[in-house]
Design an enzyme around this catalytic site. Structure first.
Site, PDB file in Angstrom:
ATOM      1  N   CYS A  61       0.832  -1.325   0.078  1.00  0.00           N
ATOM      2  CA  CYS A  61      -0.146  -0.026  -0.052  1.00  0.00           C
ATOM      3  C   CYS A  61       0.862   1.270  -0.071  1.00  0.00           C
ATOM      4  O   CYS A  61       2.003   1.313   0.627  1.00  0.00           O
ATOM      5  CB  CYS A  61      -1.035   0.143   1.292  1.00  0.00           C
ATOM      6  SG  CYS A  61      -1.819  -1.320   1.432  1.00  0.00           S
TER       7      CYS A  61
ATOM      8  N   CYS B 203      -2.283  -8.425   7.715  1.00  0.00           N
ATOM      9  CA  CYS B 203      -2.456  -7.299   6.401  1.00  0.00           C
ATOM     10  C   CYS B 203      -3.893  -7.176   6.074  1.00  0.00           C
ATOM     11  O   CYS B 203      -4.823  -8.013   5.954  1.00  0.00           O
ATOM     12  CB  CYS B 203      -2.037  -8.059   5.282  1.00  0.00           C
ATOM     13  SG  CYS B 203      -2.239  -6.994   3.803  1.00  0.00           S
TER      14      CYS B 203
ATOM     15  N   PHE C 280     -11.405  -8.954 -25.199  1.00  0.00           N
ATOM     16  CA  PHE C 280     -10.629  -9.269 -23.744  1.00  0.00           C
ATOM     17  C   PHE C 280     -11.643  -9.805 -22.902  1.00  0.00           C
ATOM     18  O   PHE C 280     -11.785  -9.537 -21.646  1.00  0.00           O
ATOM     19  CB  PHE C 280     -10.088  -8.170 -23.182  1.00  0.00           C
ATOM     20  CG  PHE C 280      -9.057  -7.517 -24.241  1.00  0.00           C
ATOM     21  CD1 PHE C 280      -7.685  -7.723 -24.365  1.00  0.00           C
ATOM     22  CD2 PHE C 280      -9.454  -6.265 -25.080  1.00  0.00           C
ATOM     23  CE1 PHE C 280      -6.943  -7.099 -25.331  1.00  0.00           C
ATOM     24  CE2 PHE C 280      -8.660  -5.681 -25.864  1.00  0.00           C
ATOM     25  CZ  PHE C 280      -7.364  -6.080 -26.181  1.00  0.00           C
TER      26      PHE C 280
ATOM     27  N   ASN D 282     -16.801 -12.861 -17.418  1.00  0.00           N
ATOM     28  CA  ASN D 282     -17.096 -11.874 -16.499  1.00  0.00           C
ATOM     29  C   ASN D 282     -18.291 -10.770 -16.950  1.00  0.00           C
ATOM     30  O   ASN D 282     -19.030 -10.753 -16.145  1.00  0.00           O
ATOM     31  CB  ASN D 282     -15.970 -11.167 -15.902  1.00  0.00           C
ATOM     32  CG  ASN D 282     -16.075 -10.302 -14.662  1.00  0.00           C
ATOM     33  OD1 ASN D 282     -17.008 -10.766 -13.490  1.00  0.00           O
ATOM     34  ND2 ASN D 282     -16.096  -9.057 -14.726  1.00  0.00           N
TER      35      ASN D 282
ATOM     36  N   GLU E  53     -10.851 -13.425 -26.708  1.00  0.00           N
ATOM     37  CA  GLU E  53      -9.808 -13.228 -25.681  1.00  0.00           C
ATOM     38  C   GLU E  53      -8.574 -13.929 -26.049  1.00  0.00           C
ATOM     39  O   GLU E  53      -8.475 -14.811 -27.290  1.00  0.00           O
ATOM     40  CB  GLU E  53     -10.427 -14.147 -24.509  1.00  0.00           C
ATOM     41  CG  GLU E  53      -9.324 -14.433 -23.301  1.00  0.00           C
ATOM     42  CD  GLU E  53      -8.687 -13.388 -22.935  1.00  0.00           C
ATOM     43  OE1 GLU E  53      -7.465 -13.211 -22.768  1.00  0.00           O
ATOM     44  OE2 GLU E  53      -9.433 -12.483 -22.616  1.00  0.00           O
TER      45      GLU E  53
ATOM     46  N   ASN F 199      -5.053 -13.140 -30.903  1.00  0.00           N
ATOM     47  CA  ASN F 199      -4.131 -12.141 -30.205  1.00  0.00           C
ATOM     48  C   ASN F 199      -4.969 -10.615 -30.536  1.00  0.00           C
ATOM     49  O   ASN F 199      -4.601 -10.205 -31.641  1.00  0.00           O
ATOM     50  CB  ASN F 199      -2.565 -11.973 -30.894  1.00  0.00           C
ATOM     51  CG  ASN F 199      -1.809 -11.117 -30.325  1.00  0.00           C
ATOM     52  OD1 ASN F 199      -2.164 -10.119 -29.543  1.00  0.00           O
ATOM     53  ND2 ASN F 199      -0.527 -11.218 -30.714  1.00  0.00           N
TER      54      ASN F 199
ATOM     55  N   CYS G  63      -7.775  -0.575 -16.760  1.00  0.00           N
ATOM     56  CA  CYS G  63      -6.866  -0.702 -15.541  1.00  0.00           C
ATOM     57  C   CYS G  63      -5.732   0.431 -15.718  1.00  0.00           C
ATOM     58  O   CYS G  63      -4.630   0.237 -14.823  1.00  0.00           O
ATOM     59  CB  CYS G  63      -6.405  -1.964 -15.195  1.00  0.00           C
ATOM     60  SG  CYS G  63      -5.689  -2.947 -16.367  1.00  0.00           S
TER      61      CYS G  63
END
Length: 458
Positions: free
Chosen positions: A90, A169, A306, A311, A327, A355, A413
């Site tokens: 962190c 943790c 992807f 999900n 994917e 790819n 991300c």
């Protein structure tokens, strides 16, 4: 350490007071010294006045740590974890959680504008969840320190290859945090304790799996020790003698590792080495928001780029006529197909492996028209995909009759690669960025996840 590097490390603190102007994407305070040089300061927060010790000097910037604090930020809080500052897991526990989220939202806006020259028409409310106990995926290093006669298990120390000496943790689930000391005792008692470099955590809704990396075959006694620990602590052990494809259950039986998306009636079985989101609390909210923004209709075809193990694909299939998931990993595509069967969505879904970092416009067109796209790439982003779409927009002769999707929901991300791809979509492919917002998937870290929506006029 060379004599010159040692001299820099032992440089005395400066007597100059610096005003911290902002925070960068590595959770360092950013200031300017009297010479006008940028100084990145570990531990400093925006608005504070600090003195520093410089550790690294370059022509245009310096890296430093804080040695004195004269004016403290109102957003500074006492870190909850006793290992904060030593452990590298962190970087922002000293920063109020609300301020962390606001900083990440600004980082997203700044990246979109400065890197992509894109401004979202609407900023979405950031997605946030529990600040502690959220990390259901983690890779913990293991070291037997012969000189100390003990085993260390945890994250690496800051800017170091050494393993932090952690006995708890707070970002791990509480049952895992309290298991760290028993795990240390277990490894210390094993015959191969100096040949066990890593334990990977993968927690589902009901199952806690630990993957033990071992460089030598385990003895019968060691296997017995693992089984006894698993029974006592409710752990499902997996063993990894070599690469990720060698991971196998220690013993069969018991419930499968899985997580649920109850809003969509979906259950997702997975292997502990499959990619799944670290934070299941945020993942559920993120999937729900992404699907609301996608707004797929019952007569529409959607492509999920992807797609991983499905999900987003499988929830989308509960709303759209047809979903194609694409994917790069053959193993994840196979898992997605299996999950489609488990959830009764095999007739509405199809999957392909390829790819996605090498994708020409003709390759893209070969997958056919889709009304909407969901894009969820790794940190590298989806440059090839965005570039191929821009090329098809610029030259209709490449694929006559191909229709670009009306809406794209992009889950990111990495704000830098999102901004790069957003620039292509907005300035070269005919889209506008209608909305964007931060996603606090990793509280107390500098990691920024986000979601953006791109619309194209008919």
């Amino acid at each position: 350490m060379s004599r010159s590097r040692q001299a820099r490390a032992e440089e005395p603190p400066s007597d100059e007071w610096l005003t911290v102007e902002s925070m960068d994407l590595d959770a360092q305070g950013v200031a300017h010294n009297a010479a006008g040089k940028v100084v990145f300061i570990d531990g400093a927060l925006p608005g504070e006045e600090v003195q520093v010790r410089v550790h690294k000097r370059k022509n245009n910037w310096e890296q430093a740590s804080m040695t004195a604090l004269r004016h403290e930020s109102s957003q500074r809080v006492r870190p909850q974890c006793p290992h904060f500052g030593t452990c590298g897991g962190c970087k922002m526990q000293h920063f109020h959680i609300g301020a962390q989220i606001a900083t990440k939202q600004r980082a997203l806006e700044d990246a979109l504008w400065h890197l992509g020259k894109v401004k979202a028409e609407r900023m979405l409310r950031p997605i946030e969840g529990p600040a502690w106990g959220y990390r259901y995926r983690a890779r913990l290093s293991v070291r037997f320190v012969a000189k100390k006669g003990k085993v260390l298990i945890g994250f690496h120390e800051r800017q170091s290859s050494y393993v932090a000496d952690m006995d708890s943790c707070d970002v791990l689930p509480p049952r895992v945090s309290t298991m760290l000391l028993p795990l240390r005792a277990l490894i210390a008692a094993m015959d191969q304790r100096d040949r066990l470099p890593q334990i990977e955590l993968a927690a589902g809704d009901e199952v806690l799996a630990l993957v033990l990396r071992h460089l030598e075959p385990l003895s019968t006694a060691d296997l017995a020790r693992l089984r006894a620990f698993g029974i006592e602590h409710g752990v499902q052990w997996w063993l990894q003698p070599k690469g990720p494809d060698t991971v196998r259950r220690l013993d069969d039986g018991g419930p499968a590792l899985a997580y649920a998306l109850p809003e969509f009636g979906i259950t997702m079985p997975f292997r502990p080495t499959d990619f799944t989101q670290v934070n299941p609390h945020i993942n559920g909210v993120l999937v729900a928001r992404a699907l609301r923004l996608l707004d797929a209709q019952a007569d529409e075809r959607v492509i999920d780029w992807f797609c991983g193990l499905g999900n987003f694909t499988l929830p989308i299939a509960t709303q759209a006529r047809e979903v194609l998931g694409i994917e790069g990993s053959e193993a994840l595509v196979e898992r997605a197909r299996e999950n489609a069967v488990v959830n009764g969505q095999s007739e509405k879904t199809s999957f392909a492996a390829r790819n996605l970092f090498e994708l020409a416009p003709a390759d893209l067109a070969a997958y056919g028209d889709a009304d909407r796209w969901l894009v969820d790439p790794p940190r590298e982003g989806a440059f090839a995909l965005a570039k191929a779409l821009a090329d098809l927009h610029a030259d209709a002769s490449i694929a006559p009759g191909f229709g670009l999707p009306r809406r794209i929901v992009y889950v990111s991300c990495n704000p830098a690669t999102l901004a790069r791809d957003a620039g292509l979509l907005v300035h070269q492919a005919g889209y506008r960025c209608s909305a964007a917002g931060a996603v606090n998937m990793f509280p107390h870290t500098a990691h920024v996840e986000s979601i953006a929506v791109f619309d194209r006029e008919p």
